[in-house]
Scaffold this active site. Structure first.
Site, mmCIF file in Angstrom:
data_model
loop_
_atom_site.group_PDB
_atom_site.id
_atom_site.type_symbol
_atom_site.label_atom_id
_atom_site.label_comp_id
_atom_site.label_asym_id
_atom_site.label_seq_id
_atom_site.Cartn_x
_atom_site.Cartn_y
_atom_site.Cartn_z
ATOM 1 N N ASP A 28 -7.179 5.380 3.494
ATOM 2 C CA ASP A 28 -6.762 5.869 2.193
ATOM 3 C C ASP A 28 -6.319 4.649 1.391
ATOM 4 O O ASP A 28 -6.009 3.593 1.958
ATOM 5 C CB ASP A 28 -5.614 6.863 2.384
ATOM 6 C CG ASP A 28 -5.062 7.356 1.064
ATOM 7 O OD1 ASP A 28 -5.849 7.792 0.219
ATOM 8 O OD2 ASP A 28 -3.828 7.283 0.885
ATOM 9 N N ASP A 54 -4.263 4.753 -2.196
ATOM 10 C CA ASP A 54 -2.956 4.928 -2.843
ATOM 11 C C ASP A 54 -1.921 5.413 -1.841
ATOM 12 O O ASP A 54 -2.096 6.447 -1.195
ATOM 13 C CB ASP A 54 -3.071 5.946 -3.977
ATOM 14 C CG ASP A 54 -4.090 5.532 -5.015
ATOM 15 O OD1 ASP A 54 -3.805 4.588 -5.766
ATOM 16 O OD2 ASP A 54 -5.176 6.145 -5.065
#
Length: 217
Positions: free
Chosen positions: A9, A11
Protein backbone atom coordinates in the site's frame (compact mmCIF):
# COMPACT_ATOMS: atom_id res chain seq x y z
CA UNK A 1 7.55 -15.79 5.84
CA UNK A 2 9.20 -16.89 2.56
CA UNK A 3 7.68 -14.52 0.01
CA UNK A 4 8.92 -13.47 -3.44
CA UNK A 5 6.40 -10.77 -4.41
CA UNK A 6 5.79 -7.91 -1.97
CA UNK A 7 2.73 -5.76 -2.61
CA UNK A 8 2.76 -2.41 -0.82
CA UNK A 9 0.00 0.00 0.00
CA UNK A 10 1.22 3.58 -0.45
CA UNK A 11 -0.66 6.11 1.72
CA UNK A 12 -0.10 5.38 5.39
CA UNK A 13 2.38 2.59 4.66
CA UNK A 14 5.31 3.87 2.61
CA UNK A 15 4.50 7.58 2.86
CA UNK A 16 2.59 9.75 5.31
CA UNK A 17 0.47 11.72 2.83
CA UNK A 18 -2.22 12.82 5.24
CA UNK A 19 -1.28 16.51 5.42
CA UNK A 20 -1.47 16.95 1.65
CA UNK A 21 -4.81 15.14 1.47
CA UNK A 22 -6.21 17.38 4.21
CA UNK A 23 -4.94 20.52 2.46
CA UNK A 24 -6.65 19.42 -0.75
CA UNK A 25 -9.87 18.69 1.10
CA UNK A 26 -9.82 22.15 2.72
CA UNK A 27 -9.25 23.80 -0.65
CA UNK A 28 -12.10 21.96 -2.38
CA UNK A 29 -14.51 22.63 0.49
CA UNK A 30 -13.62 26.34 0.43
CA UNK A 31 -14.49 26.53 -3.27
CA UNK A 32 -17.95 25.01 -2.70
CA UNK A 33 -18.46 26.38 0.85
CA UNK A 34 -18.79 22.92 2.37
CA UNK A 35 -18.44 22.01 6.03
CA UNK A 36 -16.27 18.95 6.79
CA UNK A 37 -17.80 15.53 7.29
CA UNK A 38 -18.08 14.16 10.84
CA UNK A 39 -15.08 12.05 11.78
CA UNK A 40 -17.04 8.80 11.92
CA UNK A 41 -18.36 9.38 8.38
CA UNK A 42 -14.88 10.19 7.06
CA UNK A 43 -13.51 7.01 8.61
CA UNK A 44 -16.33 4.94 7.10
CA UNK A 45 -15.61 6.36 3.65
CA UNK A 46 -11.83 6.11 3.90
CA UNK A 47 -11.67 3.17 1.51
CA UNK A 48 -14.61 4.08 -0.70
CA UNK A 49 -12.77 6.30 -3.16
CA UNK A 50 -12.69 10.06 -3.78
CA UNK A 51 -15.98 10.35 -5.67
CA UNK A 52 -17.86 8.70 -2.81
CA UNK A 53 -16.33 11.16 -0.31
CA UNK A 54 -17.22 14.18 -2.46
CA UNK A 55 -20.76 12.93 -2.99
CA UNK A 56 -21.23 12.49 0.76
CA UNK A 57 -19.83 16.00 1.40
CA UNK A 58 -22.53 17.55 -0.78
CA UNK A 59 -25.22 15.29 0.68
CA UNK A 60 -24.16 16.18 4.25
CA UNK A 61 -24.14 19.92 3.50
CA UNK A 62 -27.16 20.22 1.20
CA UNK A 63 -29.30 17.23 2.08
CA UNK A 64 -29.01 15.65 -1.35
CA UNK A 65 -26.41 14.20 -3.67
CA UNK A 66 -24.82 16.50 -6.27
CA UNK A 67 -25.64 16.19 -9.93
CA UNK A 68 -23.29 14.05 -11.98
CA UNK A 69 -21.97 17.23 -13.58
CA UNK A 70 -21.22 18.89 -10.24
CA UNK A 71 -19.70 15.70 -8.84
CA UNK A 72 -17.35 15.42 -11.81
CA UNK A 73 -16.45 19.12 -11.59
CA UNK A 74 -15.57 18.83 -7.89
CA UNK A 75 -13.66 15.60 -8.50
CA UNK A 76 -11.52 17.21 -11.22
CA UNK A 77 -10.89 20.27 -9.05
CA UNK A 78 -9.74 18.03 -6.19
CA UNK A 79 -7.45 15.94 -8.41
CA UNK A 80 -5.91 18.97 -10.13
CA UNK A 81 -5.13 20.69 -6.83
CA UNK A 82 -3.77 17.53 -5.26
CA UNK A 83 -1.54 16.76 -8.27
CA UNK A 84 -0.09 20.29 -8.06
CA UNK A 85 0.62 19.95 -4.32
CA UNK A 86 1.10 16.19 -4.04
CA UNK A 87 4.36 16.24 -2.10
CA UNK A 88 4.27 19.59 -0.30
CA UNK A 89 4.08 17.98 3.15
CA UNK A 90 4.37 14.25 2.46
CA UNK A 91 7.13 12.47 4.37
CA UNK A 92 8.69 9.03 4.60
CA UNK A 93 7.89 6.68 7.41
CA UNK A 94 11.19 5.87 9.18
CA UNK A 95 13.02 2.92 7.67
CA UNK A 96 11.16 2.79 4.36
CA UNK A 97 14.16 3.30 2.08
CA UNK A 98 16.29 0.92 4.14
CA UNK A 99 13.62 -1.79 3.98
CA UNK A 100 13.04 -1.42 0.25
CA UNK A 101 16.76 -1.46 -0.49
CA UNK A 102 17.25 -4.62 1.58
CA UNK A 103 14.31 -6.44 -0.01
CA UNK A 104 15.49 -5.57 -3.52
CA UNK A 105 19.01 -6.74 -2.65
CA UNK A 106 17.52 -10.12 -1.71
CA UNK A 107 15.88 -10.39 -5.12
CA UNK A 108 12.30 -9.67 -4.03
CA UNK A 109 9.92 -8.22 -6.59
CA UNK A 110 8.11 -5.14 -5.27
CA UNK A 111 4.89 -3.50 -6.42
CA UNK A 112 2.58 -0.73 -5.22
CA UNK A 113 -1.11 -1.60 -5.03
CA UNK A 114 -2.96 1.54 -3.95
CA UNK A 115 -6.50 2.91 -3.99
CA UNK A 116 -4.90 6.20 -5.07
CA UNK A 117 -5.10 7.10 -8.74
CA UNK A 118 -2.18 5.35 -10.47
CA UNK A 119 -0.96 8.56 -12.14
CA UNK A 120 -0.85 10.28 -8.74
CA UNK A 121 1.02 7.30 -7.25
CA UNK A 122 3.54 7.39 -10.10
CA UNK A 123 4.16 11.12 -9.67
CA UNK A 124 4.50 10.89 -5.89
CA UNK A 125 6.88 7.94 -6.03
CA UNK A 126 9.06 9.75 -8.57
CA UNK A 127 9.12 12.98 -6.54
CA UNK A 128 10.15 11.04 -3.43
CA UNK A 129 12.73 9.02 -5.43
CA UNK A 130 11.06 5.67 -4.74
CA UNK A 131 9.76 4.70 -8.18
CA UNK A 132 12.85 2.66 -9.14
CA UNK A 133 12.14 0.12 -6.40
CA UNK A 134 8.87 -1.04 -7.97
CA UNK A 135 8.15 -3.24 -10.96
CA UNK A 136 4.49 -2.25 -11.05
CA UNK A 137 2.25 0.53 -9.76
CA UNK A 138 -1.47 -0.27 -9.78
CA UNK A 139 -4.28 2.07 -8.74
CA UNK A 140 -7.92 3.02 -8.94
CA UNK A 141 -7.88 3.95 -12.64
CA UNK A 142 -7.49 0.32 -13.69
CA UNK A 143 -11.29 0.03 -14.25
CA UNK A 144 -11.43 -2.77 -11.69
CA UNK A 145 -12.65 -2.70 -8.07
CA UNK A 146 -10.29 -1.17 -5.51
CA UNK A 147 -9.36 -2.61 -2.10
CA UNK A 148 -10.88 -4.22 -0.06
CA UNK A 149 -11.77 -6.10 -3.24
CA UNK A 150 -8.91 -8.44 -4.22
CA UNK A 151 -8.87 -7.42 -7.89
CA UNK A 152 -5.85 -5.07 -7.82
CA UNK A 153 -3.79 -7.69 -5.99
CA UNK A 154 -4.83 -10.42 -8.42
CA UNK A 155 -3.96 -8.17 -11.36
CA UNK A 156 -0.50 -7.48 -9.93
CA UNK A 157 0.17 -11.18 -9.35
CA UNK A 158 -0.97 -12.07 -12.87
CA UNK A 159 1.05 -9.27 -14.47
CA UNK A 160 4.23 -10.09 -12.55
CA UNK A 161 3.79 -13.86 -12.69
CA UNK A 162 3.57 -14.88 -9.03
CA UNK A 163 1.08 -17.22 -7.32
CA UNK A 164 -0.72 -16.32 -4.07
CA UNK A 165 1.49 -18.59 -1.98
CA UNK A 166 4.55 -16.53 -2.95
CA UNK A 167 2.90 -13.13 -2.38
CA UNK A 168 2.49 -10.88 0.65
CA UNK A 169 0.49 -7.65 1.06
CA UNK A 170 1.87 -4.91 3.33
CA UNK A 171 -0.51 -2.18 4.43
CA UNK A 172 -1.84 -0.04 7.26
CA UNK A 173 -5.58 -0.58 6.92
CA UNK A 174 -8.27 -3.23 7.12
CA UNK A 175 -8.84 -2.75 3.40
CA UNK A 176 -5.34 -4.08 2.70
CA UNK A 177 -5.80 -7.05 5.02
CA UNK A 178 -9.24 -7.91 3.63
CA UNK A 179 -7.98 -7.67 0.05
CA UNK A 180 -5.08 -9.97 0.97
CA UNK A 181 -7.40 -12.50 2.60
CA UNK A 182 -9.75 -12.51 -0.37
CA UNK A 183 -6.83 -12.85 -2.80
CA UNK A 184 -5.41 -15.78 -0.83
CA UNK A 185 -2.12 -14.07 0.04
CA UNK A 186 -0.30 -13.47 3.32
CA UNK A 187 -0.55 -10.09 5.03
CA UNK A 188 1.59 -7.77 7.12
CA UNK A 189 -0.09 -4.95 9.03
CA UNK A 190 1.90 -1.74 9.57
CA UNK A 191 0.50 -0.45 12.86
CA UNK A 192 2.02 3.05 12.75
CA UNK A 193 0.13 4.20 9.67
CA UNK A 194 -3.19 6.01 9.92
CA UNK A 195 -5.49 3.10 9.16
CA UNK A 196 -6.78 0.37 11.47
CA UNK A 197 -7.47 -3.36 11.42
CA UNK A 198 -11.09 -3.05 12.56
CA UNK A 199 -12.45 -6.63 12.37
CA UNK A 200 -9.72 -7.94 10.08
CA UNK A 201 -6.63 -9.90 11.10
CA UNK A 202 -3.09 -9.93 9.77
CA UNK A 203 -0.58 -12.74 9.63
CA UNK A 204 2.12 -10.47 11.05
CA UNK A 205 2.12 -6.97 12.57
CA UNK A 206 5.10 -4.59 12.53
CA UNK A 207 5.28 -1.18 14.17
CA UNK A 208 8.25 0.02 12.09
CA UNK A 209 9.16 -0.40 8.44
CA UNK A 210 12.70 -1.06 9.62
CA UNK A 211 11.48 -4.44 10.90
CA UNK A 212 9.98 -5.51 7.58
CA UNK A 213 13.06 -7.33 6.21
CA UNK A 214 13.20 -9.36 9.43
CA UNK A 215 9.82 -10.96 8.73
CA UNK A 216 10.13 -11.46 4.97
CA UNK A 217 12.73 -14.15 4.32
Amino acid sequence: MAMELCLFDLDGTLLDTQADYLATDRYMRSVYNLEPLPLEVSMRLASAGLRAVIEELFRFNHGQAPSEELLEEAYKLNVEYYMAHIADHTRFYPGVETALTELKARGKVLAVVSNKNAAASEKLLKLKNLRHYFDLVAGDDENIPIKPAPDLLLKAMTTLGFPPEKTVMIGDNFTDMEAARRAGVRSIFFSNGYGSLQEEKADITVDSMEKLPDVII
